[in-house]
Design an enzyme around this catalytic site. Structure first.
Site, PDB file in Angstrom:
ATOM      1  CG  ASP A  78      -2.340   0.279   0.969  1.00  0.00           C
ATOM      2  OD1 ASP A  78      -1.876   1.951   0.277  1.00  0.00           O
ATOM      3  OD2 ASP A  78      -2.948   0.196   1.150  1.00  0.00           O
TER       4      ASP A  78
HETATM    5  C1  BGC Z   1      -4.992   3.505  -0.372  1.00  0.00           C
HETATM    6  C2  BGC Z   1      -5.296   2.620  -1.219  1.00  0.00           C
HETATM    7  C3  BGC Z   1      -4.826   2.745  -3.060  1.00  0.00           C
HETATM    8  C4  BGC Z   1      -2.839   4.264  -2.420  1.00  0.00           C
HETATM    9  C5  BGC Z   1      -3.082   4.620  -4.007  1.00  0.00           C
HETATM   10  C6  BGC Z   1      -3.376   4.271  -0.302  1.00  0.00           C
HETATM   11  O1  BGC Z   1      -4.052   4.945   0.881  1.00  0.00           O
HETATM   12  O2  BGC Z   1      -4.867   2.953   1.054  1.00  0.00           O
HETATM   13  O3  BGC Z   1      -6.235   1.872  -1.485  1.00  0.00           O
HETATM   14  O4  BGC Z   1      -5.257   1.734  -4.106  1.00  0.00           O
HETATM   15  O5  BGC Z   1      -3.856   5.030  -1.379  1.00  0.00           O
HETATM   16  O6  BGC Z   1      -4.422   5.687  -4.527  1.00  0.00           O
END
Ligand code: BGC
Length: 729
Positions: free
Chosen positions: A269
């Site tokens: 993540d």
């Molecule tokens: C989120 C993810 C997301 C990523 C990119 C993160 O803050 O938890 O689900 O895919 O950002 O936007």
């Protein structure tokens, strides 16, 4: 860029035109490049040519949404996009908005809405739209589905997820993943694992039993890997048993890669990698993120990431074995080949009427009729005046919620949907009723205006509930949104008071709630004749809602989660010993999540898991339960005994009459959605394997099937069991 590797682009191009809807017969999927080249041989060849520096460039981000490529060898960057329910708008390589780009996309209903259809074919259609639009926008990976278990009603991100139940989770996930990937785009099953709240998500440590992990939190991911064949998985922000998920050898290596056989790439993540050595040693293959302090300077140096230049130094000085890096690079190369990032990508399609129709079909089947005492369906000829009340009747939701936000091509609001359907056949008035503002309470002037409107109307339609926060407006992304949890289950903006006033003024008021999950309805539930759960129903949501209210669509949505009477009834709040705002989250409720708790501990829900009414009735007769070799075959006659065509979700629950370890009163092990014309009967059949009867015994560290009697329950919801039969193992 040079392209030493050639794929059969033409095949992919032709195949990509095979868009299909849920109702069409199974299409021929686009040709898989595995059929045309020996991927592993190509990977071997590239590995022998890559320098250490080039390999390291591939295992960390090269911009906010790309991995590093190696131009010299024709290895492209992997280009990613959120999100779960629509391809996200362009925001430049480093979150700078690309103005003037044609990036308004199809906005699908959110995850909980998809799950409420209980229709895996719609999961597939949903994924197909995302895959097709990702191709059109030159993306390789869709960062979805989100399949964290809905453990508490307070999690701000529940709307992005699917359900509280591991079986339903797995079934909907597999459809979604296949739908995306049959378009030649990778899905990314996220967030692995136990990211069940947003509070301090980068610091929280989750403790749970192996049994809860295996029975509740992992099955969706296992199915994404073993049945869906997901090409990528995203490691969550939180810690699990003291290790960050992105550093957890137990989660990533022991379980995901070795036990489940996952051979794709694990992506972190965004900023979830915290330490170079831990990341290098564990099964995280790609560090993604966007260094916010660096972003603020406008000058991001991605080589400074944990899995950047430091790794080169550590390999060169002998601290890290290069073989560890090779393993990661191989997985990334495999992903690149699988998604056709090399060669010609399928063209995809964007915002076509067919994609919009999928959004409509899903919304039609997602809307759940919670309660109906004679008000619905409305009659188009007889309903001459309608008073619509509530800010959600006119509010658009696509742009809120955090990373899942979508720049919708259009979004039909409930008020517009009613106007589209009724034209000048009815007089439709509108009163806002409450103000959407941070911390806002009830407003007596607006309540008085709403009461006046509804008093004069044949019928009132209240559309309220939660909202998707807009991060630009409010720092805390209030209510249903990423990076925040709800403080309670109460309706915001003083809506309880408004609903009470409206119901008192006109008892023919239909309450429609939007949001990712339940609200506390105690103040007015018994007075309301009709309650409808509409989730965030996507770009066609207003039209779908109008069709359901007027009976053009017979509702068939079922709750994918229990709606508790009040927050304290929910197991994460009644059984768990650690408070929700604690950095140490001990899941002491174990396997008793959702209805597993409510049914075993005999707690009455407001609306049960699997509940959802129809305008017709279904009867269940003649259950047969038969053991055939190592399977149990269950069949039942289901009849549409009313006078309207409709669809029923036949749900099969298993109860283990006696077991060494405590088991839930019942567990969902199969379901089927059947469409029946009025009067028609269908024999619905289920085949259950041993897994439907087994549980994970953490004293032995394995799944066990105990001999004894099991009761098979068939019903229209977890609390509406119509037929039962026993079987001996
Ligand atoms: C989120 C993810 C997301 C990523 C990119 C993160 O803050 O938890 O689900 O895919 O950002 O936007």
């Amino acid at each position: 860029m040079t392209k030493p590797i050639r794929l059969l682009g033409l095949i992919l191009l032709v195949a990509s035109c095979c868009y299909w809807s849920a109702c069409d017969p199974a299409p021929t999927p686009p040709a898989d490049d595995n059929d045309t080249i020996d991927i592993e041989a190509e990977i071997d060849s590239l590995m022998s040519q890559l320098t250490l520096e080039e390999k390291v460039r591939m295992i960390h981000a090269s911009s906010a949404f790309t991995s590093g490529g190696v131009e010299r060898l024709g290895i492209p960057e992997l280009i990613m996009s959120d999100g779960p329910h629509g391809v996200r708008h362009e925001h430049g390589r480093d979150w700078i908005k690309d103005e003037g780009v044609r990036d308004s996309s199809t906005y699908l209903p959110v995850g909980t809405a998809l799950a409420a259809t209980w229709n895996p074919e719609l999961g597939y259609a949903f994924g197909s739209v995302l895959g097709s639009e990702a191709n059109y926008r030159q993306k390789d990976i869709i960062l979805g589905p989100g399949l964290n278990i809905i453990r508490s009603p307070l999690n701000g991100r529940n709307f992005e997820y699917l359900t509280e139940d591991p079986y339903l989770n797995a079934r909907m996930t597999v459809g979604y993943v296949k739908g995306v990937q049959d378009q030649g785009v990778a899905a990314c099953a996220k967030h692995y694992v136990a990211n069940n709240l947003e509070y301090e998500r980068e610091m929280v440590n989750v403790e749970m039993s192996d049994r809860a992990l295996r029975e509740i939190y992992l099955p969706g991911f296992k199915a994404a890997v073993q049945e869906g064949g997901t090409y990528t998985v995203m490691a969550a922000y939180n810690k699990f048993r003291g290790d960050y998920c992105a550093h957890s050898e137990y989660l990533l290596d022991t379980i995901l890669k070795m036990e489940y056989g996952f051979d794709g790439a694990v992506i972190s993540d965004w900023n979830a990698v915290k330490n170079t050595m831990e990341a290098v040693n564990a099964g995280i293959d790609l560090e993604m993120g966007s260094d916010l302090p660096m972003l603020a300077t406008g000058n991001v140096d991605y080589s400074k990431f944990h899995m950047g230049d430091t790794v080169v130094t550590l390999v060169n000085n002998g601290t890290v074995d290069e073989a560890l890096i090779d393993k990661k690079v191989r997985r990334l190369l495999r992903t690149i080949f699988r998604v056709n990032a090399i060669g010609e990508r399928a063209p995809g399609a964007y915002n076509t009427p067919e994609h919009q129709q999928v959004a409509r079909d899903i919304a039609d089947e997602a809307i759940v009729l919670l309660k109906n005492e004679g008000l619905l369906p409305l009659n188009e000829g007889e309903t001459q005046s309608i008073a619509v009340v509530g800010a959600n009747a006119t509010r658009k939701h696509a742009g809120g919620g955090g990373s899942s936000q979508v720049k919708a091509y259009y979004e039909v609001t409930p008020l517009e949907g009613l106007q589209n359907l009724m034209g000048d056949k009815a007089d439709i008035s509108y009163a806002e009723g409450y103000v959407v503002e941070k911390g806002g309470g009830s407003n007596s002037d607006l309540i008085a205006a709403a009461v006046e409107q509804v008093t004069q109307a044949d019928v009132a339609i209240y559309v309220g509930g939660y909202i998707h926060g807009y991060s630009d407006e409010w720092n805390d992304n209030a209510y249903d949104a990423e990076a925040t949890d709800k403080p309670d289950m109460l309706l915001p903006f003083g809506q309880d008071e408004l609903i009470e006033a409206v119901l008192a003024a006109n008892p023919n008021t239909i309450i429609v709630l939007m949001g990712g999950g339940p609200v506390d309805m105690q103040r007015w539930q018994s007075q309301a004749k009709t309650i409808v759960q509409a989730w965030y129903p996507g770009m066609e949501g207003g039209n779908a809602l109008a069709d359901v209210l007027f009976g053009n669509v017979n509702p068939s949505g079922k709750l994918p989660m229990t709606f508790p009477v009040k927050l304290e009834d929910s197991p994460a709040h009644s059984l768990a010993v650690t408070g929700f705002e604690s950095l140490e989250q001990d899941y002491t409720e174990g396997i008793f999540v959702g209805y597993r708790y409510f049914d075993s501990y005999e707690v009455e829900p407001a609306f049960a898991f699997g509940h959802g009414l129809s305008y017709t009735t279904f009867t269940y007769e003649n259950i047969a339960v038969e053991k055939k070799d190592n399977t149990v075959v269950v069949s039942v006659n289901v009849t549409n005994s009313g006078d309207r065509d409709g669809a029923e979700v036949v749900q099969l629950y298993v109860n283990d009459n006696e077991s060494a370890l405590p088991r839930p009163a019942q567990e969902l092990k199969a379901f089927q959605k059947v469409e029946l014309t009025a009067g028609a009967t269908e024999r619905v059949e289920f085949t259950l394997g041993e897994d439907a009867f087994s549980y994970y015994d953490d004293t032995q560290g394995k799944w066990v099937l105990e001999h004894g009697t099991f009761t098979i329950k068939l019903g229209s919801s977890s609390r509406d069991i119509r037929q039962e039969g026993n079987i001996e193992w």
